[in-house]
Write a protein that holds these residues in place. Sequence first.
Motif, short mmCIF file in Angstrom:
data_model
loop_
_atom_site.label_atom_id
_atom_site.label_comp_id
_atom_site.label_asym_id
_atom_site.label_seq_id
_atom_site.Cartn_x
_atom_site.Cartn_y
_atom_site.Cartn_z
N LEU A 166 103.72 61.48 -5.88
CA LEU A 166 103.53 60.13 -4.66
C LEU A 166 102.84 59.01 -5.78
O LEU A 166 102.17 59.54 -6.83
CB LEU A 166 102.11 61.01 -3.69
N VAL A 196 98.54 68.99 8.02
CA VAL A 196 100.04 68.18 7.50
C VAL A 196 100.07 68.16 5.84
O VAL A 196 99.62 68.14 5.40
CB VAL A 196 99.74 66.16 7.71
N ALA A 225 109.10 66.08 21.26
CA ALA A 225 107.66 65.88 22.08
C ALA A 225 107.23 64.75 20.73
O ALA A 225 108.28 65.14 19.95
CB ALA A 225 106.81 66.85 22.45
N ARG A 260 91.99 67.15 1.78
CA ARG A 260 93.30 66.78 0.69
C ARG A 260 93.13 67.93 -0.23
O ARG A 260 92.17 67.95 -1.09
CB ARG A 260 93.58 65.91 0.43
N TYR A 295 93.54 69.77 12.65
CA TYR A 295 95.36 69.83 12.21
C TYR A 295 95.51 69.61 10.90
O TYR A 295 95.04 68.77 9.96
CB TYR A 295 95.52 68.55 13.57
N HIS A 329 102.65 65.73 -6.74
CA HIS A 329 104.01 66.38 -6.03
C HIS A 329 103.93 66.37 -4.65
O HIS A 329 105.31 65.90 -3.90
CB HIS A 329 104.68 67.19 -6.43
N ARG A 330 102.97 67.52 -3.87
CA ARG A 330 102.76 67.45 -2.49
C ARG A 330 101.59 67.36 -2.39
O ARG A 330 100.83 67.87 -3.19
CB ARG A 330 103.31 68.40 -2.93
N ALA A 331 101.28 66.87 -0.84
CA ALA A 331 99.77 67.52 -0.61
C ALA A 331 99.55 68.49 0.57
O ALA A 331 100.85 67.53 1.12
CB ALA A 331 98.77 66.17 -0.48
N VAL A 332 98.72 68.51 1.13
CA VAL A 332 98.52 69.26 2.42
C VAL A 332 97.44 68.41 2.91
O VAL A 332 96.07 68.85 2.18
CB VAL A 332 98.44 70.56 2.68
N ASP A 333 97.28 68.08 3.83
CA ASP A 333 95.85 67.00 4.26
C ASP A 333 95.01 68.33 5.71
O ASP A 333 96.90 67.80 7.09
CB ASP A 333 96.15 65.56 5.41
N ALA A 334 94.36 68.42 5.82
CA ALA A 334 93.52 69.01 7.41
C ALA A 334 92.85 67.79 7.21
O ALA A 334 91.84 67.31 6.94
CB ALA A 334 92.90 70.23 6.65
N GLN A 359 113.98 69.17 -0.54
CA GLN A 359 112.56 70.05 -1.18
C GLN A 359 111.69 69.07 -1.95
O GLN A 359 110.57 69.46 -2.57
CB GLN A 359 112.61 70.88 -1.97
N GLY A 360 112.69 67.88 -2.51
CA GLY A 360 111.96 66.78 -2.46
C GLY A 360 111.94 66.75 -4.19
O GLY A 360 110.77 66.20 -4.82
N PRO A 418 98.56 56.91 0.59
CA PRO A 418 98.90 56.88 1.57
C PRO A 418 97.46 57.47 2.82
O PRO A 418 97.91 58.15 3.62
CB PRO A 418 99.81 58.53 1.82
N VAL A 445 102.49 62.38 15.21
CA VAL A 445 102.99 63.70 15.48
C VAL A 445 104.39 63.91 16.09
O VAL A 445 104.15 63.70 17.35
CB VAL A 445 102.47 65.33 15.16
N SER A 446 105.78 64.43 15.44
CA SER A 446 106.91 64.76 16.00
C SER A 446 106.76 66.35 16.35
O SER A 446 107.30 66.69 15.29
CB SER A 446 108.05 63.82 15.49
N ILE A 447 107.39 66.85 16.97
CA ILE A 447 107.59 67.90 17.69
C ILE A 447 108.71 67.52 17.96
O ILE A 447 109.06 67.37 18.85
CB ILE A 447 106.70 68.71 18.41
N THR A 448 109.74 69.24 17.67
CA THR A 448 110.86 69.92 18.04
C THR A 448 111.72 71.28 18.85
O THR A 448 110.43 72.10 17.68
CB THR A 448 112.47 69.21 17.48
N ILE A 453 102.74 65.84 2.83
CA ILE A 453 103.43 65.46 2.71
C ILE A 453 104.25 65.57 1.43
O ILE A 453 103.39 66.49 0.24
CB ILE A 453 102.76 64.58 3.00
#
Lengths: 242, 242
Positions: A80, B239, B183, A213, B237, A181-186, A63-64, A84, A239-242, B241
């Motif tokens: 952080l 993200v 991907a 942010r 979108y 500690h954490r951030a969300v970027d739209a 969880q960082g 970034p 972005v990497s998706i799995t 972090i």
Amino acid sequence: MNRQLPSEPGQSRYGALAVAMRARIVQGEWPPGAALPAEQALAAEHGVALGTMRRALDLLAEQGLVERVHGRGTFVKAGLSGAPMFRFFRFGDAGVEPPRSRILSRDKMAAPADIARGLGAAPSDTLLRLKRLRLVGDRPCLYEEIWLPLPLFEPLAKGDLVAWGDLLYPLFLERCGVHVHRAVDAISFGNLAATQARVLRLSTGHPCARVQRQAFDVAGRCIEMRTTLGDASAFHYTVSIT
Amino acid sequence: MNRQLPSEPGQSRYGALAVAMRARIVQGEWPPGAALPAEQALAAEHGVALGTMRRALDLLAEQGLVERVHGRGTFVKAGLSGAPMFRFFRFGDAGVEPPRSRILSRDKMAAPADIARGLGAAPSDTLLRLKRLRLVGDRPCLYEEIWLPLPLFEPLAKGDLVAWGDLLYPLFLERCGVHVHRAVDAISFGNLAATQARVLRLSTGHPCARVQRQAFDVAGRCIEMRTTLGDASAFHYTVSIT
DNA sequence: AAGTGGTCTAGACCACTCT
DNA sequence: GAGTGGTCTAGACCACTTG
């Protein structure tokens, strides 16, 4: 010994342990950067087997919240650090010299409804608003509008702006004791308004990328709302998706 | 029994086990969707303790190669299923009805250098190129250009297009035996060319978001290069972090 | 009821880091 | 050499799923 009963909170014992440890960290029992006691000691203190405490600490590491270093110990993560924001943009001469910052304005006022809501503040609350320009060399690259909750960030509302340096988050820590500690970027795309375009030396209506942010501290409280604008053609993200 | 020697490949025994199991899966010993033998059996087969084999399987689960289901078993993951392209865009009436697809063209030709390089093909190789339009209701939303390597995707080069349905990846699986497992999407910004704008019912030069996708199968070979274009104002979108 | 993965324990040894 | 986290083992019991 304690054979049955998986415990209460999430479900597993190590899950509960992680919650308990998280609380102790958030309450400041070990400050950011400090080392936790050894696994053995923590396991004994909580009356569980070594492996169970390890599972709990591994969870917090995922969880960082903490960082595990082989042979040295387990440390509370120090938030952080860097800038970034530039990971979303590619400016030709970046990477060579570090980006610089210039504060354009600083004032106290009530925020738009969505900003106030994001910060968990009342719509009428007075907040601290910063406008900032980020430059690579002498070239203006990013325009930012930053909102900060006000009892907490009072130390930034007065005093010399020159001593601030180029990074905000280290400043938050030194002056206000706030760890991001954490951030969300739209991410979205739009067009520059006249005043924004002027400082970025682009034309009004020029296409821009917008990064909205929301930043949080260790306890999960939102402590910053920020809108960053930059030339859309400089935007690039993977972005990497799995 | 086997007390010392951590083993060779990465370092740990469970790491080596994960590599070995990955190889067996990639070679098709258990087809996608199939259940692996029980942990006990696998542990015995490899001569390790149960916990060690569990660690290895957990690793593969983290990597998205297998899926663990409590009480049922461990299963080889069946690859990416849906149409995750729309997660980058918000069209008003989406979510209500599923997006539809229309193939605009299909031909064989040599690809631009960067496309060929991404697919690991020679610049002169003939590839399969598809142009596709994605619609929500009757409204054109996304324009796609898709390149596929050709010995592999020969079954898609002929036959009726009507029977294809709205999703490509299930088609890749049924007709060509290709599982898309991972991907990478690169997001950038640009302007629509005339032909692209026409099918999207926008004006030439209209701002657009560009998603350049590189898709891989379980063995790590690139099996698709795709460029998706959509109205920039519909892009959105998020993200996280840490 | 049988079979699966998930949790927990207790103890051993290994690898890394600092002094 | 002392202390830390990392790996591995062996065995028990629990929780979920299926017949």
